[in-house]
Design a protein around this motif. Structure first.
Motif, mmCIF file in Angstrom:
data_model
loop_
_atom_site.group_PDB
_atom_site.id
_atom_site.type_symbol
_atom_site.label_atom_id
_atom_site.label_comp_id
_atom_site.label_asym_id
_atom_site.label_seq_id
_atom_site.Cartn_x
_atom_site.Cartn_y
_atom_site.Cartn_z
ATOM 1 N N ARG A 211 0.876 -1.213 0.052
ATOM 2 C CA ARG A 211 -0.024 0.048 0.012
ATOM 3 C C ARG A 211 0.971 1.197 -0.046
ATOM 4 N NH1 ARG A 211 -2.809 -3.596 3.449
ATOM 5 N NH2 ARG A 211 -2.158 -2.722 5.319
ATOM 6 N N LYS A 212 1.874 1.180 0.942
ATOM 7 C CA LYS A 212 2.806 2.469 0.644
ATOM 8 C C LYS A 212 3.405 3.044 -0.426
ATOM 9 C CE LYS A 212 4.499 5.741 3.155
ATOM 10 N NZ LYS A 212 3.918 6.902 3.592
ATOM 11 N N CYS A 214 2.598 1.743 -3.472
ATOM 12 C CA CYS A 214 1.594 2.257 -4.460
ATOM 13 C C CYS A 214 1.129 3.437 -4.188
ATOM 14 C CB CYS A 214 0.377 1.375 -4.311
ATOM 15 S SG CYS A 214 0.792 -0.191 -5.057
ATOM 16 N N GLU A 215 1.004 4.219 -3.046
ATOM 17 C CA GLU A 215 0.774 5.458 -2.429
ATOM 18 C C GLU A 215 1.850 6.303 -3.042
ATOM 19 O OE1 GLU A 215 0.730 8.236 1.426
ATOM 20 O OE2 GLU A 215 0.133 6.155 1.578
ATOM 21 N N PRO A 221 -3.704 0.348 -5.914
ATOM 22 C CA PRO A 221 -3.313 -1.038 -5.414
ATOM 23 C C PRO A 221 -4.264 -2.229 -6.247
ATOM 24 C CG PRO A 221 -3.942 0.344 -3.480
ATOM 25 C CD PRO A 221 -3.935 1.069 -4.923
ATOM 26 N N ALA A 239 -3.604 -7.610 0.481
ATOM 27 C CA ALA A 239 -3.332 -6.109 -0.158
ATOM 28 C C ALA A 239 -3.388 -5.812 -1.564
ATOM 29 C CB ALA A 239 -2.357 -5.462 0.516
#
Length: 278
Positions: A211-212, A214-215, A221, A239
């Motif tokens: 997630r991090k 991708c952010e 995601p 995830a």
């Protein structure tokens, strides 16, 4: 688990575990896997090596396999550190405190279990024992023997590892005894195999790293693929837009995945599934 339809379109980012997934039993990749990865990256997709190993060991895998694809990223310590390969820059790091690491060390000592942790450049181990030698058959990161762990006093450590060779039940007893404290401290304990217990901040984990990153890259995601075989891979499999469990994965990993490979890691299982997704 079903993948969102968007996950099957547009360029993707692949988060792959190393041992038991991307690597075969010789810690290499087959010619077919290399051919597929060449095709995968040339199509504009990104490759991320995501492992419980320390970040220096993940980097050494990239180097000895000659994986020189543009836009690659490395994730080590079960999500504790994210490194951009093109620049060598650390994009994200999260760590246990020095006090937490010392508590884990003492608990392992009381149980008669091997413990070690990591500085930025070294394995930090209180003693030279059979378990450390076993670990170093695969992981070549240099070791410093340190009783007080002063090397991480100011910055903490991304993870600790507790090892018991062919004594899994003793690791399970350790988990039971430490679980209440770990929950209070927001610390996660998961197995990467029957011999290795990984301990890291609950805000870390491979799923959090998916997630991090991708952010940070402004990628949905839903466009991510994650592949793994062990308990510490479940969070990233869940995830990702598409979660792939290896044929050789444990049953709980398979239950969390979108799909299971038809072949194991010794027969290019992951690569054969990727061809159908790009």
């Amino acid at each position: 688990m079903k993948a969102h339809p968007e996950a099957f379109h547009r360029n993707k980012i692949l988060f792959t575990d190393l041992d038991g997934t991307f690597l075969n039993k010789e810690k290499q990749i087959g010619d077919y896997t290399r051919e597929v990865m060449d095709t995968f990256t040339k199509a504009g997709n990104k490759l991320v090596l995501c492992s419980g190993r320390d970040i220096n060991s993940v980097r050494s895998v990239k180097e000895y396999l000659h994986l020189d694809y543009p836009g690659m990223y490395l994730i080590g310590y079960n999500g504790g550190q994210i490194v951009e390969c093109d620049t060598g820059k650390t994009l994200y790091r999260i760590a246990l405190t020095y006090e937490q690491v010392c508590h884990i060390r003492e608990a392992a000592s009381q149980h008669g279990l091997h413990f070690h942790t990591y500085s930025d450049t070294n394995i930090l181990s209180p003693c030279d024992d059979e378990e450390l030698h076993f670990y170093q058959r695969t992981i070549k990161t240099p070791v410093i023997f340190s009783q007080d762990l002063h090397e991480i006093r100011d910055c903490g450590a991304c993870k600790c590892l507790v090892i018991a060779i062919d004594r899994h039940e003793e690791l399970e007893a350790f988990v039971r005894d430490l679980s209440s404290w770990a929950e209070q401290e927001q610390i996660t304990m998961v197995f990467s195999n029957n011999n290795y217990l990984e301990i890291f901040p609950s805000a870390s984990g491979k799923g959090a790293a998916v997630r991090k990153l991708c952010e940070l890259l402004n990628i949905s995601p839903l466009l991510s693929i994650a592949a793994g075989d062990a308990e510490n891979d479940i969070s990233m499999i869940e995830a990702a837009g598409i979660g792939i469990a290896m044929y050789n994965a444990s049953d709980d990993v398979k239950a969390a995945a979108t799909m299971v490979t038809a072949l194991d890691n010794n027969h290019d299982g992951l690569a054969r599934e990727l061809l159908d997704l790009v």
